[in-house]
Write an enzyme that holds these catalytic residues in place. Structure first.
Site, PDB file in Angstrom:
ATOM      1  N   LYS A   1       3.076 -49.401 -75.936  1.00 43.63           N
ATOM      2  CA  LYS A   1       4.012 -49.750 -76.921  1.00 43.63           C
ATOM      3  C   LYS A   1       3.942 -50.211 -77.743  1.00 43.63           C
ATOM      4  CE  LYS A   1       8.187 -50.967 -75.950  1.00 43.63           C
ATOM      5  NZ  LYS A   1       9.487 -51.806 -75.803  1.00 43.63           N
TER       6      LYS A   1
ATOM      7  N   GLY B   1      11.171 -44.510 -82.146  1.00 44.80           N
ATOM      8  CA  GLY B   1      11.835 -45.430 -82.773  1.00 44.80           C
ATOM      9  C   GLY B   1      11.547 -46.179 -83.999  1.00 44.80           C
ATOM     10  N   GLY B   2      12.835 -47.089 -84.351  1.00 44.83           N
ATOM     11  CA  GLY B   2      12.954 -46.826 -86.010  1.00 44.83           C
ATOM     12  C   GLY B   2      12.129 -48.113 -86.031  1.00 44.83           C
ATOM     13  N   MET B   3      11.397 -48.876 -84.451  1.00 43.68           N
ATOM     14  CA  MET B   3      10.236 -49.635 -85.175  1.00 43.68           C
ATOM     15  C   MET B   3       8.829 -49.458 -84.179  1.00 43.68           C
ATOM     16  SD  MET B   3      12.506 -53.171 -84.805  1.00 43.68           S
ATOM     17  CE  MET B   3      11.621 -54.480 -84.470  1.00 43.68           C
ATOM     18  N   GLY B   4       8.543 -48.795 -83.315  1.00 43.95           N
ATOM     19  CA  GLY B   4       7.918 -48.925 -82.328  1.00 43.95           C
ATOM     20  C   GLY B   4       7.387 -47.273 -82.343  1.00 43.95           C
TER      21      GLY B   4
ATOM     22  N   ASP C   1      20.313 -55.961 -73.980  1.00 45.51           N
ATOM     23  CA  ASP C   1      20.429 -54.847 -73.868  1.00 45.51           C
ATOM     24  C   ASP C   1      20.556 -53.980 -72.426  1.00 45.51           C
ATOM     25  OD1 ASP C   1      20.806 -52.433 -75.673  1.00 45.51           O
ATOM     26  OD2 ASP C   1      19.066 -52.123 -76.268  1.00 45.51           O
TER      27      ASP C   1
ATOM     28  N   VAL D   1       5.488 -45.093 -78.436  1.00 47.75           N
ATOM     29  CA  VAL D   1       5.379 -44.879 -77.529  1.00 47.75           C
ATOM     30  C   VAL D   1       4.446 -44.138 -77.006  1.00 47.75           C
ATOM     31  CG1 VAL D   1       5.225 -45.361 -74.582  1.00 47.75           C
ATOM     32  CG2 VAL D   1       7.862 -46.088 -76.783  1.00 47.75           C
TER      33      VAL D   1
END
Length: 870
Positions: free
Chosen positions: A53, A33-36, A150, A38
């Site tokens: 993660k 994803g944008g930040m991390g 979320d 997996v």
């Protein structure tokens, strides 16, 4: 992501894959994803696959660190089969000297719920099973004070157990918040945490959150899983447009997305998606209990019977099939594993929120071609259509409302707020000769806002067609979940319809006759499927009974209503009408049976309890009336319901609590003039005569009804201002010339003035008016009039009967003491006077000549004479 998502297949190990720990060997990348990122890894120590993660190197900001550390802290507290488990936390040093965090988590071999919905065709039981599992995982988080923030289909992972059954796992607590921790901003500046399509309205608006915010998000998941559609449409117009829809627009009714949805499920989805958190369920556990019962029912019922059986179970509709009823009983028994309390709590939860609907005056501008009274007939038609639209709605009651002349729109809404009205129907017409344009509005009295509106044009001389369309259009202004049916167009002949409208037009002024009722009965037999006729039959019968004591007409109306369901008329509608008629006549057993029947339906409970409270009050059962009024006020804290509480408190002599209730009304509803009038009554009975006069005269003169004028006359009477009392009683009789108590009070005033001839004249009039009376106050004055016209034995027989039936009634005791004093029955007179004095009634109530005779009698009790004698 923490799974092998079908959309992101595991990749070969990258040459630059990080070395996180000697214990974990990275095998492939599961997703990014944008930040991390997996990774899929092997736990060499425990020989199991795990998901790791880890933040990307270029995302290693303080904010990102806070988020993943927050997730680690929260996951460490959670241990539930429906939440992805945290196994370990790894930290290492970055090239720039900073610290990085990675989470070692349970590896789920499966897919996201969103992908699962696309790829599978699950049955209803499988869907409900997944929703139950999500509820259980969510409840565990909420029990620990953790709000996910979320929750969406992409954050629900679906795997399979050993039996091949789908298992739901909640993941990605990266922006979750612990209610035990200080609020922290875990997202970039000026951005919302979470996904717009999963957010609750309060989260989008930046308000304080609690567990019910997650329940809204659960509602969006359940809605899409069950119906195949999203409650606010696709997010294809941008985040801001979607945010506006979620916070301001109603969601698409579940029945529109899935025509065959069982009613309890539709109600549940509506409540989960309520804008106001207070209108949602209070916990995920409550939602779980509902899904669990529905799931059990679906497993035991034949598929074709599922919807009907479920509706029967929750809405208490009659079960036509014995076999189906046996299945329902089996389900209820099985549901007891959830505990009896939770079953009934869920059943109550599926009830629709009650709607109390009033019809405001119809406005017509312009001229209408036709008869001389064409405008009046059109106004009557529109008002009747608006009233009849309420019969098309479940859990809805029509609230009687007739504003005083000259009241502006906002004042009318204030009156409706005082009455606890939730919705007002308003119609405004612009007419030009042969055509009228009508604007229909559903207004919320609470904030004066228009909830829904519609408009169309109709031909002025086609009133029947217009009435049909107005009624259906008005019903359509309400949520579809409340809809029972649409009225079918059933036309009368033009002459019959004109006769019908003529009667309806005279209802408000109560200018109806027995001939009108006979004509309505004939119309009912000619057009037995026309709903509107039954309401008018009820209204006319009630007016004739109240004004003339016409019990035969009342009973005929009840028979007409009894036959209505045979012609397809909704039984709940006719039951509501019968209940009103039962409350007027001598139908105590039937009234109680019908109340119990309606209480098990979606009929507004507050309305039933207030009807019961009035019925008990009218029949002198004040403690029972008080209990029902208090429960009605708890359900619907309107001025009218609190006023019912005060009425029953006053009638049973509990002046202290009645004053407290009336002060509460005055504080919250300062223009509820009936409360000031009742306070005047209390002060009258307590001997605070100046306070009584002050309370009554604080009511604007144009707002004083004939009863209030009569009470003011009583205040003057008790202060021995007899010449001021007489004109007030006469004013009251101008408005209500056949009112028996006021006629009796006028007679008593002449007695006090020692004008025996005039007094006897009015006592004789009381006897004429009360010859067929059945109400308590009328019979009380009949007994007094008998005593004052030398019919002593008959008077004593009547008052003894009234005392036996109404032993707590203050006024009956006072009438008895007066009658016994007039008859020379000094011992009995002493008894009742002492009891009234002990209760708090003042000496001023005993100024009539009959009481003063007691002062000179040797049998008079000393404590009585010391109080009432000059």
């Amino acid at each position: 992501m923490d799974i092998a998502d079908s959309e992101v297949a595991p990749q070969s190990p990258a040459t630059d894959a990080p070395h996180l720990s000697d214990r974990y060997q990275i095998q492939s990348t599961l997703g990014a994803g944008g930040m991390g990122v997996v990774y899929l890894a092997e736990d060499r120590k425990l020989h199991r696959r795990v998901a790791i993660k880890r933040l990307k190197a270029d995302a290693a900001s303080d904010n990102a660190h806070q988020r993943i550390q927050q997730e680690a802290r929260l996951l460490a507290q959670l241990n539930h089969p429906n939440i992805v488990a945290l196994h370990d936390v790894l930290e290492d040093t970055l090239d720039n000297g900073g610290r990085s965090v990675a989470l070692v988590m349970e590896y789920i071999e499966g897919t996201t719920l969103r992908a699962w919905m696309r790829e599978r065709t699950p049955n209803l039981q499988q869907k409900l099973s997944l929703l139950m599992q999500i509820c259980q995982g969510l409840q565990q988080a909420h029990d620990l004070g953790i709000i996910h923030r979320d929750l969406k289909s992409d954050n629900i992972l679906i795997a399979e157990n050993a039996k091949g059954e789908p298992v739901a796992k909640i993941t990605d607590f990266g922006i979750a918040k612990s209610q035990q921790l200080d609020e922290q901003t875990l997202t970039a500046e000026n951005q919302l945490a979470g996904t717009i399509t999963a957010m609750s309205p309060e989260q989008i608006l930046g308000k304080a959150l609690d567990a019910r915010s997650d329940l809204f998000s659960l509602g969006t998941i359940a809605y899409e899983l069950l119906t195949g559609s999203r409650p606010f449409g696709k997010n294809d117009t941008g985040a801001l447009a979607m945010a506006h829809r979620v916070t301001n627009d109603p969601h698409t009714p579940p029945q529109q997305a899935w025509a065959g949805i069982p009613e309890p499920l539709a109600i549940l989805l509506d409540k989960l998606l309520a804008k106001d958190p207070a209108m949602r369920p209070q916990s995920a556990q409550i939602v779980y209990q509902g899904f669990a019962l529905l799931h059990k029912q679906g497993l035991e019922a034949e598929s074709e019977d599922y919807t009907a059986t479920l509706t029967d179970l929750f809405t208490h509709h009659k079960i036509k099939s014995r076999r189906r009823w046996q299945r329902v009983l089996a389900v209820v028994a099985a549901a007891l594993v959830l505990s009896t309390g939770s079953y009934w709590g869920w059943k109550e939860f599926t009830r629709l929120e009650p709607q109390y609907i009033a019809v405001m005056p119809v406005e017509i501008n312009g001229e209408i071609r036709g008869e001389e009274n064409a405008k009046a007939l059109t106004r009557t038609m529109v008002r009747q259509a608006l009233m009849n639209s309420v019969s098309q709605l479940k859990a809805s009651a029509l609230v009687s409302f007739t504003p005083k002349a000259g009241q502006d729109f906002e004042t009318q809404l204030q009156k409706l707020r005082d009455k606890g009205v939730t919705d007002a129907l308003h119609a405004k017409l612009e007419c030009a000769e042969a055509r009228c344009e009508i604007a229909l509005q559903r207004v919320a009295p609470a904030d004066s806002q228009v909830k829904q509106q519609a408009s169309f044009v109709f031909l002025a001389d086609k009133r029947q067609e217009a009435e049909y369309r107005i009624a259906n259009s008005s019903a359509a202004l309400f949520s579809q979940i409340y809809s029972k049916h649409s009225e079918k167009q059933l036309l009368m002949s033009d002459s019959d319809y004109s006769s019908y409208l003529d009667i309806v037009g005279r209802l408000e002024s109560k200018d109806v006759t027995k001939e009108d009722f006979k004509l309505l009965s004939l119309l009912g037999s000619t057009y037995p499927k026309n709903t509107t006729i039954y309401r008018t039959v009820t209204d006319v019968a009630a007016i004739l009974y109240v004004l003339n004591g016409d019990s035969l007409t009342l009973n005929s109306a009840i028979q007409i209503l009894n036959s209505a369901p045979d012609y397809g008329i909704d039984e709940t509608f006719t039951d509501g009408l019968k209940l009103f008629l039962y409350s007027l006549g001598d139908h105590q057993e039937k009234f109680g049976q019908l109340i119990s029947k309606l209480e098990s339906s979606n009929y507004p409970i507050s309305e039933l309890k207030s009807k019961r409270a009035r019925y008990f009050y009218r029949n002198g059962q004040y403690q029972e009336g008080l209990r029902e009024a208090q429960e009605a006020a708890e359900l619907n804290p309107s001025a009218d319901n609190f006023y019912l509480v005060a009425m029953n408190q006053t009638a049973s002599g509990d002046y202290h609590n009645a004053r407290t209730t009336l002060r509460r009304i005055a504080k919250n509803f300062p223009k509820h003039w009936s409360s000031y009038s009742l306070l005047g009554v209390i002060e009258l009975e307590s001997g605070n005569l100046e306070a009584a006069e002050s309370a009554i005269t604080s009511i604007p003169e144009q707002q004083r009804g004939w009863r209030t004028k009569s009470n003011l006359g009583t205040a003057y009477f008790l202060q021995e201002k007899y010449h001021k009392a007489l004109p007030e009683f006469r004013k009251a009789l101008e408005q209500a010339p056949k009112d028996i108590p006021t006629t009796g009070q006028l007679a008593e005033t002449y007695l006090a003035l020692h004008e025996r001839t005039k007094a006897t004249k009015y006592f004789q009039l009381v006897l004429e008016l009360s010859s067929e009376a059945t109400s308590l106050d009328s019979l009380q004055y009949r007994a007094i009039a008998l005593a004052n016209t030398n019919n002593i034995n008959e008077a004593i027989l009547l008052i003894t009967k009234l005392l036996r039936e109404n032993p707590e009634d203050t006024f009956i005791k006072h009438a008895a003491s007066q009658i016994y004093a007039t008859a020379g029955e000094w011992r009995s007179a002493n008894l009742y006077i002492k009891e009234l004095l002990d209760q708090g009634m003042s000496a001023e109530w005993f100024k009539l000549p009959a009481f003063q005779l007691l002062c000179a009698h040797p049998q008079a009790l000393e404590e009585v004479t010391a109080t009432i004698c000059n």
